[in-house]
Design a protein around this motif. Structure first.
Motif, PDB file in Angstrom:
ATOM      1  N   HIS A  20     -11.758   7.418   0.984  1.00  0.00           N
ATOM      2  CA  HIS A  20     -12.228   6.048   1.073  1.00  0.00           C
ATOM      3  C   HIS A  20     -11.960   5.604   2.427  1.00  0.00           C
ATOM      4  N   ARG A  78     -12.926   3.235   7.592  1.00  0.00           N
ATOM      5  CA  ARG A  78     -12.093   2.953   9.222  1.00  0.00           C
ATOM      6  C   ARG A  78     -13.358   3.625  10.006  1.00  0.00           C
ATOM      7  N   ASP A 105      -3.986 -12.355   0.184  1.00  0.00           N
ATOM      8  CA  ASP A 105      -4.400 -12.822   1.616  1.00  0.00           C
ATOM      9  C   ASP A 105      -2.947 -13.419   2.144  1.00  0.00           C
ATOM     10  N   SER A 106      -2.628 -12.811   3.277  1.00  0.00           N
ATOM     11  CA  SER A 106      -1.318 -13.154   3.587  1.00  0.00           C
ATOM     12  C   SER A 106      -0.973 -14.810   3.937  1.00  0.00           C
ATOM     13  N   PHE A 166      -4.866   2.887  -2.147  1.00  0.00           N
ATOM     14  CA  PHE A 166      -6.042   2.048  -1.924  1.00  0.00           C
ATOM     15  C   PHE A 166      -7.112   2.012  -2.947  1.00  0.00           C
ATOM     16  N   TYR A 208     -10.997  -7.034  -2.337  1.00  0.00           N
ATOM     17  CA  TYR A 208      -9.508  -6.974  -2.974  1.00  0.00           C
ATOM     18  C   TYR A 208      -8.820  -6.186  -1.754  1.00  0.00           C
ATOM     19  N   THR A 209      -7.791  -7.011  -1.343  1.00  0.00           N
ATOM     20  CA  THR A 209      -6.961  -6.366  -0.373  1.00  0.00           C
ATOM     21  C   THR A 209      -5.629  -6.778  -0.260  1.00  0.00           C
ATOM     22  N   LEU A 210      -4.508  -5.966   0.119  1.00  0.00           N
ATOM     23  CA  LEU A 210      -3.198  -6.322   0.020  1.00  0.00           C
ATOM     24  C   LEU A 210      -2.840  -6.901   1.590  1.00  0.00           C
ATOM     25  N   PRO A 211      -1.810  -7.732   1.485  1.00  0.00           N
ATOM     26  CA  PRO A 211      -0.890  -8.072   0.175  1.00  0.00           C
ATOM     27  C   PRO A 211      -1.313  -9.116  -0.800  1.00  0.00           C
ATOM     28  N   ILE A 234      -6.020  -0.575  -5.552  1.00  0.00           N
ATOM     29  CA  ILE A 234      -6.097  -2.174  -5.194  1.00  0.00           C
ATOM     30  C   ILE A 234      -7.270  -2.911  -6.156  1.00  0.00           C
ATOM     31  N   ILE A 266       0.677  -1.045  -0.054  1.00  0.00           N
ATOM     32  CA  ILE A 266      -0.055   0.010   0.092  1.00  0.00           C
ATOM     33  C   ILE A 266       0.780   1.303  -0.019  1.00  0.00           C
ATOM     34  N   ASN A 308      -0.453  -6.499   7.528  1.00  0.00           N
ATOM     35  CA  ASN A 308      -0.423  -7.657   6.647  1.00  0.00           C
ATOM     36  C   ASN A 308       0.477  -7.666   5.507  1.00  0.00           C
ATOM     37  N   ARG A 320       3.971  -8.964   6.669  1.00  0.00           N
ATOM     38  CA  ARG A 320       3.999 -10.483   6.693  1.00  0.00           C
ATOM     39  C   ARG A 320       4.785 -10.990   5.405  1.00  0.00           C
ATOM     40  N   SER A 362       1.416  -1.299   6.710  1.00  0.00           N
ATOM     41  CA  SER A 362       0.480  -2.325   7.022  1.00  0.00           C
ATOM     42  C   SER A 362       0.851  -3.685   7.651  1.00  0.00           C
TER      43      SER A 362
HETATM   44  N1  LIG Z   1      -6.721 -10.940   5.604  1.00  0.00           N
HETATM   45  C1  LIG Z   1      -5.995 -10.222   4.898  1.00  0.00           C
HETATM   46  C2  LIG Z   1      -6.409  -8.796   5.294  1.00  0.00           C
HETATM   47  C3  LIG Z   1      -5.805  -7.776   4.591  1.00  0.00           C
HETATM   48  C4  LIG Z   1      -6.354  -6.274   4.721  1.00  0.00           C
HETATM   49  O1  LIG Z   1      -7.198  -6.385   5.454  1.00  0.00           O
HETATM   50  N2  LIG Z   1      -5.503  -5.336   4.099  1.00  0.00           N
HETATM   51  C5  LIG Z   1      -5.999  -4.172   4.028  1.00  0.00           C
HETATM   52  C6  LIG Z   1      -4.744  -3.211   4.602  1.00  0.00           C
HETATM   53  S1  LIG Z   1      -3.983  -3.637   6.212  1.00  0.00           S
HETATM   54  C7  LIG Z   1      -6.363  -3.563   2.928  1.00  0.00           C
HETATM   55  O2  LIG Z   1      -5.766  -3.965   1.748  1.00  0.00           O
HETATM   56  N3  LIG Z   1      -7.394  -2.830   2.857  1.00  0.00           N
HETATM   57  C8  LIG Z   1      -8.004  -2.245   1.616  1.00  0.00           C
HETATM   58  C9  LIG Z   1      -8.887  -1.326   1.776  1.00  0.00           C
HETATM   59  O3  LIG Z   1      -9.037  -0.915   2.855  1.00  0.00           O
HETATM   60  O4  LIG Z   1      -9.381  -0.825   0.740  1.00  0.00           O
HETATM   61  C10 LIG Z   1      -4.494 -10.501   4.928  1.00  0.00           C
HETATM   62  O5  LIG Z   1      -4.029 -10.996   6.004  1.00  0.00           O
HETATM   63  O6  LIG Z   1      -3.975 -10.395   4.117  1.00  0.00           O
END
Ligand SMILES: N[C@@H](CCC(=O)N[C@@H](CS)C(=O)NCC(=O)O)C(=O)O
Length: 246
Positions: A139, A144, A78-79, A43, A62-65, A46, A10, A21, A24, A19
């Motif tokens: 966003h 949050r 997903d880590s 963000f 869709y999230t990172l990593p 992503i 990110i 995640n 890791r 982050s």
């Molecule tokens: N279970 C996922 C959680 C990943 C996660 O929540 N990543 C957050 C950043 S810490 C993210 O990419 N969020 C995207 C967003 O908020 O739009 C993992 O461990 O990879």
């Protein structure tokens, strides 16, 4: 020869990994010594980038990593699945989440590791907002503030007695981490003993977020590394050779 893996992290205005995640997987790639290149995404980028490169969605969207491995054509997010993929695909590299250790490691990560991360999080959330890219701020705030029951990001950092109580909660979480490490690693540096494993990427990742978001002069960083006789300062120093990016 192994072609470099694309690793998505990110993007913040600081240019630093912030982050837990993504930490890791950054640590995992460095510990394994696999070649990789970091693609920093806002963000808002992503979902677009992950959908375009064919990464399967999870329940969280869709999230990172996330990674794309050009050696196999695999795109994963997903880590935990990424960690398992890297172990399986590259068996000659340090195995970080082996089948025999998985249950104990996930118990730490979902218990003590999560507590360490979540107890410091109320101090971090507004500071993270301050380093999000301008285009991401809407966003980030919407998502949050929803997670915090509609409270404004500016109002989440605890004050007064609540602040003291929150520091106590961090201390209790780190005490629990120290006990778990003592039981598991019996005097050795890492949870994995002489070499780090997944738990180490998780716990050290939380510390690195605090360092990168708040800075080494911050009250939070100083408080956290001073706990348990300063063992975490030594721990982060021992993990240091796997923190630099590619
Ligand atoms: N279970 C996922 C959680 C990943 C996660 O929540 N990543 C957050 C950043 S810490 C993210 O990419 N969020 C995207 C967003 O908020 O739009 C993992 O461990 O990879």
């Amino acid at each position: 020869m192994t072609k470099p893996i694309t690793y998505y992290d990110i993007k913040f205005t600081t240019g630093l990994c912030s982050s837990p995640n993504t930490w890791r997987i950054r640590y995992a790639l460095n510990i394994k010594g696999l070649p990789y290149k970091t693609e920093w995404l806002s963000f808002l980028e992503i979902p677009k980038v992950l959908e375009a490169n064919g990464t399967p969605k999870t329940d969280d969207g869709y999230t990172l990593p996330a990674i794309v491995d050009p050696n196999t054509g695999k795109a994963i997010q997903d880590s935990i699945p990424i960690m398992e993929y890297l172990d399986a695909q590259y068996p000659d590299t340090p195995q970080l989440l082996s089948a025999e250790t998985k249950e104990a490691q996930l118990a730490f990560i979902n218990g003590v590791g999560k507590k360490v991360n979540m107890t410091r999080f109320p101090f971090s959330i507004y500071q993270i907002f301050l380093i999000t890219l301008p285009e991401d701020q809407g966003h980030f705030r919407t998502a949050r503030e929803k997670n915090f029951g509609g409270r404004k990001l500016e109002d989440i950092e605890p004050q007064g007695e609540k602040r003291e109580a929150q520091f106590e909660a961090i201390k209790a979480a780190l005490d629990a981490a120290a006990t778990a490490f003592d039981e598991h690693a019996q005097g050795k540096t890492f949870y994995g003993g002489d070499a780090p494993v997944f738990v180490d990427t998780d716990l050290a990742g939380t510390f690195m977020c605090v360092k990168n978001i708040h800075g080494e002069d911050s009250e939070l960083w100083k408080f956290m590394i001073a706990q348990n006789g300063g063992r975490w300062a030594k721990y982060i120093e021992a993990m240091d050779k796997w923190t630099s990016g590619q």
